[in-house]
Every structure is written in C-alpha cells, then in structure tokens.
Scaffold this motif. Sequence first.
Motif, PDB file in Angstrom:
ATOM      1  N   UNK A 171      12.452 -37.272  47.110  1.00  0.00           N
ATOM      2  CA  UNK A 171      11.973 -36.491  48.251  1.00  0.00           C
ATOM      3  C   UNK A 171      11.947 -37.334  49.532  1.00  0.00           C
ATOM      4  N   UNK A 172      12.017 -36.670  50.712  1.00  0.00           N
ATOM      5  CA  UNK A 172      12.175 -35.221  50.927  1.00  0.00           C
ATOM      6  C   UNK A 172      13.592 -34.755  50.632  1.00  0.00           C
ATOM      7  N   UNK A 173      13.711 -33.511  50.188  1.00  0.00           N
ATOM      8  CA  UNK A 173      15.008 -32.928  49.822  1.00  0.00           C
ATOM      9  C   UNK A 173      15.348 -31.801  50.796  1.00  0.00           C
ATOM     10  N   UNK A 174      16.585 -31.777  51.240  1.00  0.00           N
ATOM     11  CA  UNK A 174      17.078 -30.672  52.056  1.00  0.00           C
ATOM     12  C   UNK A 174      17.687 -29.622  51.139  1.00  0.00           C
ATOM     13  N   UNK A 175      17.206 -28.401  51.272  1.00  0.00           N
ATOM     14  CA  UNK A 175      17.753 -27.289  50.494  1.00  0.00           C
ATOM     15  C   UNK A 175      18.625 -26.471  51.433  1.00  0.00           C
ATOM     16  N   UNK A 176      19.893 -26.374  51.098  1.00  0.00           N
ATOM     17  CA  UNK A 176      20.828 -25.639  51.949  1.00  0.00           C
ATOM     18  C   UNK A 176      21.370 -24.442  51.196  1.00  0.00           C
ATOM     19  N   UNK A 177      21.246 -23.265  51.796  1.00  0.00           N
ATOM     20  CA  UNK A 177      21.843 -22.090  51.172  1.00  0.00           C
ATOM     21  C   UNK A 177      22.735 -21.371  52.165  1.00  0.00           C
ATOM     22  N   UNK A 178      23.858 -20.882  51.646  1.00  0.00           N
ATOM     23  CA  UNK A 178      24.872 -20.225  52.475  1.00  0.00           C
ATOM     24  C   UNK A 178      25.395 -19.002  51.743  1.00  0.00           C
ATOM     25  N   UNK A 179      25.527 -17.897  52.470  1.00  0.00           N
ATOM     26  CA  UNK A 179      26.011 -16.656  51.877  1.00  0.00           C
ATOM     27  C   UNK A 179      27.195 -16.126  52.672  1.00  0.00           C
ATOM     28  N   UNK A 180      28.215 -15.693  51.957  1.00  0.00           N
ATOM     29  CA  UNK A 180      29.373 -15.068  52.598  1.00  0.00           C
ATOM     30  C   UNK A 180      29.288 -13.549  52.551  1.00  0.00           C
ATOM     31  N   UNK A 222      13.477 -15.997  47.029  1.00  0.00           N
ATOM     32  CA  UNK A 222      13.872 -14.673  46.559  1.00  0.00           C
ATOM     33  C   UNK A 222      15.169 -14.332  47.276  1.00  0.00           C
ATOM     34  N   UNK A 223      16.253 -14.162  46.514  1.00  0.00           N
ATOM     35  CA  UNK A 223      17.583 -13.981  47.094  1.00  0.00           C
ATOM     36  C   UNK A 223      18.146 -12.648  46.598  1.00  0.00           C
ATOM     37  N   UNK A 224      18.641 -11.824  47.519  1.00  0.00           N
ATOM     38  CA  UNK A 224      19.108 -10.482  47.160  1.00  0.00           C
ATOM     39  C   UNK A 224      20.408 -10.514  46.360  1.00  0.00           C
ATOM     40  N   UNK A 225      21.333 -11.392  46.728  1.00  0.00           N
ATOM     41  CA  UNK A 225      22.661 -11.377  46.110  1.00  0.00           C
ATOM     42  C   UNK A 225      23.228 -12.791  46.122  1.00  0.00           C
ATOM     43  N   UNK A 226      23.627 -13.282  44.964  1.00  0.00           N
ATOM     44  CA  UNK A 226      24.124 -14.656  44.884  1.00  0.00           C
ATOM     45  C   UNK A 226      25.608 -14.732  44.552  1.00  0.00           C
ATOM     46  N   UNK A 227      26.338 -13.638  44.751  1.00  0.00           N
ATOM     47  CA  UNK A 227      27.792 -13.682  44.634  1.00  0.00           C
ATOM     48  C   UNK A 227      28.330 -14.280  45.936  1.00  0.00           C
ATOM     49  N   UNK A 228      29.260 -15.228  45.846  1.00  0.00           N
ATOM     50  CA  UNK A 228      29.752 -15.965  47.015  1.00  0.00           C
ATOM     51  C   UNK A 228      28.604 -16.638  47.759  1.00  0.00           C
ATOM     52  N   UNK A 229      27.742 -17.260  46.979  1.00  0.00           N
ATOM     53  CA  UNK A 229      26.535 -17.878  47.517  1.00  0.00           C
ATOM     54  C   UNK A 229      26.520 -19.351  47.128  1.00  0.00           C
ATOM     55  N   UNK A 245      24.947 -21.874  38.729  1.00  0.00           N
ATOM     56  CA  UNK A 245      23.848 -21.520  37.822  1.00  0.00           C
ATOM     57  C   UNK A 245      23.112 -20.260  38.255  1.00  0.00           C
ATOM     58  N   UNK A 246      23.249 -19.862  39.500  1.00  0.00           N
ATOM     59  CA  UNK A 246      22.437 -18.752  40.008  1.00  0.00           C
ATOM     60  C   UNK A 246      23.225 -17.474  40.259  1.00  0.00           C
ATOM     61  N   UNK A 247      24.523 -17.451  39.964  1.00  0.00           N
ATOM     62  CA  UNK A 247      25.343 -16.273  40.282  1.00  0.00           C
ATOM     63  C   UNK A 247      24.794 -15.029  39.574  1.00  0.00           C
ATOM     64  N   UNK A 248      24.575 -13.970  40.369  1.00  0.00           N
ATOM     65  CA  UNK A 248      24.053 -12.718  39.827  1.00  0.00           C
ATOM     66  C   UNK A 248      24.339 -11.607  40.835  1.00  0.00           C
ATOM     67  N   UNK A 249      24.776 -10.435  40.359  1.00  0.00           N
ATOM     68  CA  UNK A 249      25.064  -9.319  41.268  1.00  0.00           C
ATOM     69  C   UNK A 249      23.800  -8.713  41.853  1.00  0.00           C
ATOM     70  N   UNK A 250      22.663  -9.055  41.280  1.00  0.00           N
ATOM     71  CA  UNK A 250      21.385  -8.497  41.691  1.00  0.00           C
ATOM     72  C   UNK A 250      20.441  -9.631  42.073  1.00  0.00           C
ATOM     73  N   UNK A 251      19.221  -9.313  42.506  1.00  0.00           N
ATOM     74  CA  UNK A 251      18.328 -10.370  42.997  1.00  0.00           C
ATOM     75  C   UNK A 251      18.024 -11.452  41.962  1.00  0.00           C
ATOM     76  N   UNK A 252      17.704 -12.634  42.491  1.00  0.00           N
ATOM     77  CA  UNK A 252      17.210 -13.714  41.646  1.00  0.00           C
ATOM     78  C   UNK A 252      15.988 -14.327  42.326  1.00  0.00           C
ATOM     79  N   UNK A 253      15.162 -14.976  41.526  1.00  0.00           N
ATOM     80  CA  UNK A 253      13.996 -15.695  42.041  1.00  0.00           C
ATOM     81  C   UNK A 253      14.080 -17.131  41.554  1.00  0.00           C
ATOM     82  N   UNK A 254      13.922 -18.073  42.472  1.00  0.00           N
ATOM     83  CA  UNK A 254      13.953 -19.498  42.127  1.00  0.00           C
ATOM     84  C   UNK A 254      12.588 -20.082  42.453  1.00  0.00           C
ATOM     85  N   UNK A 255      11.902 -20.592  41.437  1.00  0.00           N
ATOM     86  CA  UNK A 255      10.608 -21.230  41.624  1.00  0.00           C
ATOM     87  C   UNK A 255      10.775 -22.745  41.556  1.00  0.00           C
ATOM     88  N   UNK A 256      10.324 -23.430  42.604  1.00  0.00           N
ATOM     89  CA  UNK A 256      10.313 -24.885  42.630  1.00  0.00           C
ATOM     90  C   UNK A 256       8.939 -25.334  42.147  1.00  0.00           C
TER      91      UNK A 256
END
Length: 273
Positions: A171-180, A222-229, A245-256
């Motif tokens: 730590x500290x860790x940068x969490x980067x998320x990108x959606x197409x 809480x992510x709505x869609x992880x396709x192309x994510x 590891x997180x690809x899903x056509x529907x929502x996913x929840x990631x708990x740290x």
Amino acid sequence: MIFYSRYKKFRLENKISLEDIQRRTKIDIVSLKAIEAGKFSEISNVYVRLFFKAYLKEIGVDIDEGVEELNNFLNQKKSDRKPRTRKKKVKDDDKSLTFVDIIKTDNIFNPNILIGSAIFFILVVLSFVLNNSSDISNVDKENELRISKSSLEQIYAIRSEEILSEETFSFPITIRFQSNNENYIEYSDSTSAKEYFIFDDTSINQSNSFSEIWNGEEKTFLIANTVNFELVFFSENTFTDLSKSIVNDFPIKIDLIADPLSVSITKYIPKNR
C-alpha cells in the motif's frame, strides 16, 4: 446509432420510464433493459418479439418498422433508419383556409394578414428550435444506469462467489478501472460512496477510465457490466490484473477486505422469472 439505442433515446426524450412500461406490460425490468442494450439473446426466443412489440407500442413508435429492424439485427444485418411515430389520421372535412389560400387572395397586403403571417412564421421557428433542442439530461441517463443495492437484491441472484487472497499487496494501491461500454460504477465504504457513469454517447466529453487509491481499509465496488472492462491494482511493488476474473454480463460486487487481506468477487444473474 444502432436501432435499440435510438429507441432508448426516444423513450428518454419523451419522459417514459421503464417502471411505467413494466407496470403496463408486466414485462420485467431485466428484459426491458436487455431490449435497450441489444441483449436479445437474454430473452427467450418465444417472447423476444412479443416483448419488443409491447415495448415499441408503449413508447409510441412504428411497430412494423421496429420489428423489421429487430429481424435484420437478429439476421446479422444492420439498419440505420430512425424511429418514426405512428401517424394520426387527418380529417378530410377540414375546409378552413390554409396559409396558401390566404396569400392567394387580393387581401395579401392587408396589415392584419401581414401581422398574422409574421406571428405564424415566428411560431414555426420557435417550435422548430424547441423540438430540436430536447437533449436528454445527464440526470436522466444517470437514473437509467444506476444500480442500487436494494434493486440488486430484488432483481438479481448470486451466480458465484470467489475470494482471492492477496497478502503481497503493497500500500497505497492505485485501483484503475476502464469500461468500453455504457456503465455504472459505485465505489464505497461504510460512510460514503462515489459514483462513476460512462454514457454510450460520443458527443459527451468524458473519460471512460477512473482511478481510486486504496490504503488497506474495507471498500466495495458495484459494477453494472464487466464485459470489455479492465480492473487493475498496482503500486510500486504490486501489479494485479483482475480483468479476466470479473467478466460478467450482469452486475458484480467486489469487496476489498482488510482482515484477512483479500478480495471477494460476487457475480450476479437475473432471478428466474
């Protein structure tokens, strides 16, 4: 813009909510959202055209044209035609003078007619300007994309849960998320939350990637869609790519999780109808 996105835009411009359509047609919200996302494969073949026709009827566009576009889409063909509203019959017995009739008379230079003509043109111009400036507000788009925790529990069921042990995090860790894709992301802890929206509209000047700093405390995505994510954790001594590891056509929840240090991934699917 592909046809189902145009119909969604048309619905929003006319202030028709999915909840209203659901109440009148009894079609579940998940199927209505699938229609507007072009995910017709998520609806049973027996119902897909019936649901689509009911949806088109409720938003007030041409049903035959919409079904033709759907058939072309399902047959791997593209169509760029715009939705058109159903035409109303015009009574044939309207014998009132038209503007063309008026200007053909000998009274064309009558002051009253000239003033009336000027007012008529002003009204036409104002109507044109107003009709072409009905942009969908960002608030409307956000309300369509947002997924609350309560709606998540009501509409979806847990598909799978996985816990990844990450004792090597530095730590500290940068969490980067990108959606197409058009998307909604909520980043929260026990006291506060941040929301990120990605709209499927190239005219909006916005980023499709975001970053957050994680210092080891408990957080939730809480992510709505992880396709192309893309989801990456990195620091000076750490790099973990969770994208596959997180690809899903529907929502996913990631708990740290802070103790023991780990990442929990929960994937959801729609409840059986």
